[in-house]
Every structure is written in structure tokens, then in C-alpha cells.
Scaffold this motif. Structure first.
Motif, mmCIF file in Angstrom:
data_model
loop_
_atom_site.group_PDB
_atom_site.id
_atom_site.type_symbol
_atom_site.label_atom_id
_atom_site.label_comp_id
_atom_site.label_asym_id
_atom_site.label_seq_id
_atom_site.Cartn_x
_atom_site.Cartn_y
_atom_site.Cartn_z
ATOM 1 N N LYS A 114 0.837 -1.207 0.000
ATOM 2 C CA LYS A 114 0.000 0.000 0.000
ATOM 3 C C LYS A 114 0.866 1.250 0.000
ATOM 4 O O LYS A 114 1.903 1.310 0.668
ATOM 5 N N ASN A 115 0.438 2.268 -0.765
ATOM 6 C CA ASN A 115 1.220 3.498 -0.825
ATOM 7 C C ASN A 115 0.413 4.753 -0.489
ATOM 8 O O ASN A 115 0.915 5.865 -0.621
ATOM 9 N N GLU A 116 -0.827 4.551 -0.042
ATOM 10 C CA GLU A 116 -1.672 5.698 0.298
ATOM 11 C C GLU A 116 -2.753 5.267 1.292
ATOM 12 O O GLU A 116 -3.324 4.187 1.152
ATOM 13 N N ILE A 117 -2.998 6.125 2.274
ATOM 14 C CA ILE A 117 -4.103 5.918 3.211
ATOM 15 C C ILE A 117 -5.174 6.940 2.866
ATOM 16 O O ILE A 117 -4.875 8.124 2.714
ATOM 17 N N ILE A 118 -6.409 6.470 2.746
ATOM 18 C CA ILE A 118 -7.550 7.329 2.456
ATOM 19 C C ILE A 118 -8.496 7.274 3.649
ATOM 20 O O ILE A 118 -8.685 6.219 4.256
ATOM 21 N N LEU A 119 -9.113 8.402 3.967
ATOM 22 C CA LEU A 119 -10.161 8.417 4.983
ATOM 23 C C LEU A 119 -11.203 9.449 4.599
ATOM 24 O O LEU A 119 -10.928 10.358 3.814
ATOM 25 N N THR A 120 -12.391 9.276 5.136
ATOM 26 C CA THR A 120 -13.426 10.294 4.961
ATOM 27 C C THR A 120 -13.845 10.777 6.331
ATOM 28 O O THR A 120 -13.758 10.048 7.327
ATOM 29 N N ALA A 127 -13.425 18.840 14.873
ATOM 30 C CA ALA A 127 -12.330 18.336 15.714
ATOM 31 C C ALA A 127 -11.533 17.266 14.967
ATOM 32 O O ALA A 127 -10.298 17.280 14.976
ATOM 33 N N ALA A 128 -12.223 16.351 14.301
ATOM 34 C CA ALA A 128 -11.535 15.296 13.555
ATOM 35 C C ALA A 128 -10.788 15.863 12.354
ATOM 36 O O ALA A 128 -9.656 15.458 12.080
ATOM 37 N N ILE A 129 -11.407 16.798 11.648
ATOM 38 C CA ILE A 129 -10.747 17.424 10.495
ATOM 39 C C ILE A 129 -9.432 18.057 10.928
ATOM 40 O O ILE A 129 -8.381 17.840 10.309
ATOM 41 N N ASN A 130 -9.462 18.823 12.012
ATOM 42 C CA ASN A 130 -8.245 19.464 12.514
ATOM 43 C C ASN A 130 -7.205 18.442 12.951
ATOM 44 O O ASN A 130 -6.004 18.631 12.732
ATOM 45 N N LEU A 131 -7.655 17.356 13.561
ATOM 46 C CA LEU A 131 -6.750 16.295 13.996
ATOM 47 C C LEU A 131 -6.052 15.643 12.801
ATOM 48 O O LEU A 131 -4.837 15.457 12.812
ATOM 49 N N TYR A 132 -6.810 15.330 11.762
ATOM 50 C CA TYR A 132 -6.213 14.695 10.588
ATOM 51 C C TYR A 132 -5.207 15.622 9.908
ATOM 52 O O TYR A 132 -4.140 15.175 9.479
ATOM 53 N N ILE A 133 -5.522 16.890 9.832
ATOM 54 C CA ILE A 133 -4.579 17.854 9.249
ATOM 55 C C ILE A 133 -3.304 17.922 10.085
ATOM 56 O O ILE A 133 -2.194 17.891 9.551
ATOM 57 N N LYS A 134 -3.470 17.969 11.397
ATOM 58 C CA LYS A 134 -2.316 18.023 12.302
ATOM 59 C C LYS A 134 -1.430 16.782 12.152
ATOM 60 O O LYS A 134 -0.213 16.844 12.291
ATOM 61 N N ALA A 135 -2.046 15.646 11.839
ATOM 62 C CA ALA A 135 -1.309 14.388 11.689
ATOM 63 C C ALA A 135 -0.682 14.233 10.307
ATOM 64 O O ALA A 135 -0.014 13.238 10.041
ATOM 65 N N TYR A 148 -25.072 10.305 5.694
ATOM 66 C CA TYR A 148 -25.491 11.364 6.621
ATOM 67 C C TYR A 148 -25.028 12.749 6.178
ATOM 68 O O TYR A 148 -24.903 13.652 6.986
ATOM 69 N N GLY A 149 -24.725 12.896 4.897
ATOM 70 C CA GLY A 149 -24.317 14.191 4.388
ATOM 71 C C GLY A 149 -22.925 14.170 3.791
ATOM 72 O O GLY A 149 -22.311 13.116 3.611
ATOM 73 N N GLU A 150 -22.431 15.367 3.502
ATOM 74 C CA GLU A 150 -21.162 15.514 2.805
ATOM 75 C C GLU A 150 -19.972 15.037 3.641
ATOM 76 O O GLU A 150 -19.847 15.365 4.809
ATOM 77 N N GLU A 151 -19.113 14.269 2.982
ATOM 78 C CA GLU A 151 -17.890 13.756 3.584
ATOM 79 C C GLU A 151 -16.693 14.356 2.857
ATOM 80 O O GLU A 151 -16.662 14.389 1.624
ATOM 81 N N LEU A 152 -15.720 14.821 3.621
ATOM 82 C CA LEU A 152 -14.454 15.269 3.057
ATOM 83 C C LEU A 152 -13.559 14.046 2.901
ATOM 84 O O LEU A 152 -13.610 13.125 3.717
ATOM 85 N N ILE A 153 -12.740 14.031 1.877
ATOM 86 C CA ILE A 153 -11.820 12.916 1.641
ATOM 87 C C ILE A 153 -10.393 13.415 1.897
ATOM 88 O O ILE A 153 -9.967 14.413 1.351
ATOM 89 N N PHE A 154 -9.695 12.695 2.766
ATOM 90 C CA PHE A 154 -8.302 13.009 3.093
ATOM 91 C C PHE A 154 -7.419 11.845 2.667
ATOM 92 O O PHE A 154 -7.865 10.703 2.604
ATOM 93 N N HIS A 155 -6.156 12.152 2.387
ATOM 94 C CA HIS A 155 -5.211 11.092 2.067
ATOM 95 C C HIS A 155 -3.860 11.366 2.712
ATOM 96 O O HIS A 155 -3.528 12.503 3.069
ATOM 97 N N PHE A 156 -3.107 10.283 2.888
ATOM 98 C CA PHE A 156 -1.755 10.357 3.416
ATOM 99 C C PHE A 156 -0.887 9.531 2.469
ATOM 100 O O PHE A 156 -1.149 8.351 2.261
ATOM 101 N N ASP A 157 0.121 10.143 1.906
ATOM 102 C CA ASP A 157 1.009 9.490 0.947
ATOM 103 C C ASP A 157 2.060 8.680 1.694
ATOM 104 O O ASP A 157 2.902 9.239 2.382
ATOM 105 N N LEU A 158 2.016 7.360 1.547
ATOM 106 C CA LEU A 158 2.985 6.479 2.199
ATOM 107 C C LEU A 158 4.281 6.347 1.403
ATOM 108 O O LEU A 158 5.254 5.817 1.908
ATOM 109 N N ALA A 159 4.277 6.825 0.170
ATOM 110 C CA ALA A 159 5.449 6.689 -0.698
ATOM 111 C C ALA A 159 6.502 7.744 -0.401
ATOM 112 O O ALA A 159 7.633 7.655 -0.883
ATOM 113 N N VAL A 160 6.161 8.759 0.385
ATOM 114 C CA VAL A 160 7.090 9.857 0.665
ATOM 115 C C VAL A 160 8.077 9.446 1.733
ATOM 116 O O VAL A 160 7.793 8.804 2.672
#
Length: 160
Positions: A114-120, A127-135, A148-160
């Protein structure tokens, strides 16, 4: 902080999972660990993990590995991080951020291809959005319309 232990769920962890506490206002954003465990029994691609600190269950999440089930990216080498929570008795002690900082290492140990982590995350869960950005997670431009409504999609590049 003593060392956090992140490990795959085993049946011997079940009694601790039953006692897990998550307030109703947080449960709208995630799945209870007991539900994550039950889902795992039905779906081989949904691997639950538990977070242990000083012998106590403090958190839970799942990594979802099915390429066909990943609707958030075209990257077949991505993995979905989902159903993350910290037991309410252990919140506001830095566990969530520490888990997220260890997540890339844990992911590579269990799923080296795996080379990428995805979360919504629900757009109202600030609070969770800020936590994910901080991480170190980065928000993608696309959004997802969840149950239950709009979800933001975040990713973390494992290849870096």
C-alpha cells in the motif's frame, strides 16, 4: 506517554470491546468497535485494529483493503482508514494524534504494497478534520455524499 500498542483484533480482545464507551454525539461520526468487529466477520477485507495503553483498550479502527471497494480514489494501492475512535474515558490525552502518527508504520507493516491511506470525515466534524490535518493528512478536492451528508476525503502518501 508510555508506549501505545496497535494490534489486529483477536477474539480474546472481545470482553474489552464490549465495555468500550463512546458518547452518542460522537457515535454519529463513526462505528462502535463492536460493530467494526461484527462487520469484519462478514467482510474479509475489513481488518479491525485495537489500540492498547497500559493494558487497557483505548481505541479502535479498521483498515479496508478491497481495491474494488475503494470509491474514493483510482489508486489500487490505497487503503481506507475507517471507524476510528478513542474510548471516551481516554479522550483528550493525546491518544488520537499518537495513533495517527503511528498509522503509516502500522499500515506498511501489515500491508507493504500500500502506498496511500484514504479516509473520509463528515464535514461537520471539525475536531476530527483538525486532527487529521495536524497528523499530516491532506484534504482532496473531491467530496463524497455519504449516508449522513457531505464527507471530506483526506489522504496520506505512504510513498514519501
Amino acid at each position: 506517554m508510555s508506549e501505545l500498542v496497535i494490534k489486529t483484533f483477536k477474539e480474546s480482545d472481545y470482553p474489552a470491546v464490549i465495555k468500550y464507551c463512546l458518547p452518542e454525539e460522537q457515535a454519529i461520526y463513526t462505528s462502535l468497535p463492536i460493530d467494526v468487529i461484527e462487520e469484519f466477520k462478514k467482510d474479509q477485507y475489513n481488518q479491525p485494529f485495537i489500540v492498547v495503553y497500559e493494558g487497557k483498550l483505548v481505541g479502535c479502527f479498521a483498515l479496508y483493503t478491497n481495491k474494488r471497494g475503494n470509491i474514493y480514489t483510482n489508486n489500487e494501492n490505497s487503503i481506507i482508514f475507517k471507524s476510528f475512535s478513542i474510548d471516551s474515558r481516554f479522550q483528550r490525552k493525546g491518544f488520537a494524534l499518537n495513533v495517527l502518527k503511528l498509522l503509516p508504520t502500522i499500515t506498511k507493516q501489515h500491508y507493504p504494497e500500500k502506498n496511500e491511506i484514504i479516509l473520509t470525515v463528515h464535514h461537520t466534524n471539525i475536531a476530527a478534520i483538525n486532527l487529521y490535518i495536524k497528523a499530516g493528512f491532506k484534504e482532496q478536492e473531491s467530496r463524497f455524499e455519504g449516508d449522513y451528508g457531505e464527507e471530506l476525503i483526506f489522504h496520506f502518501d505512504l510513498a514519501v
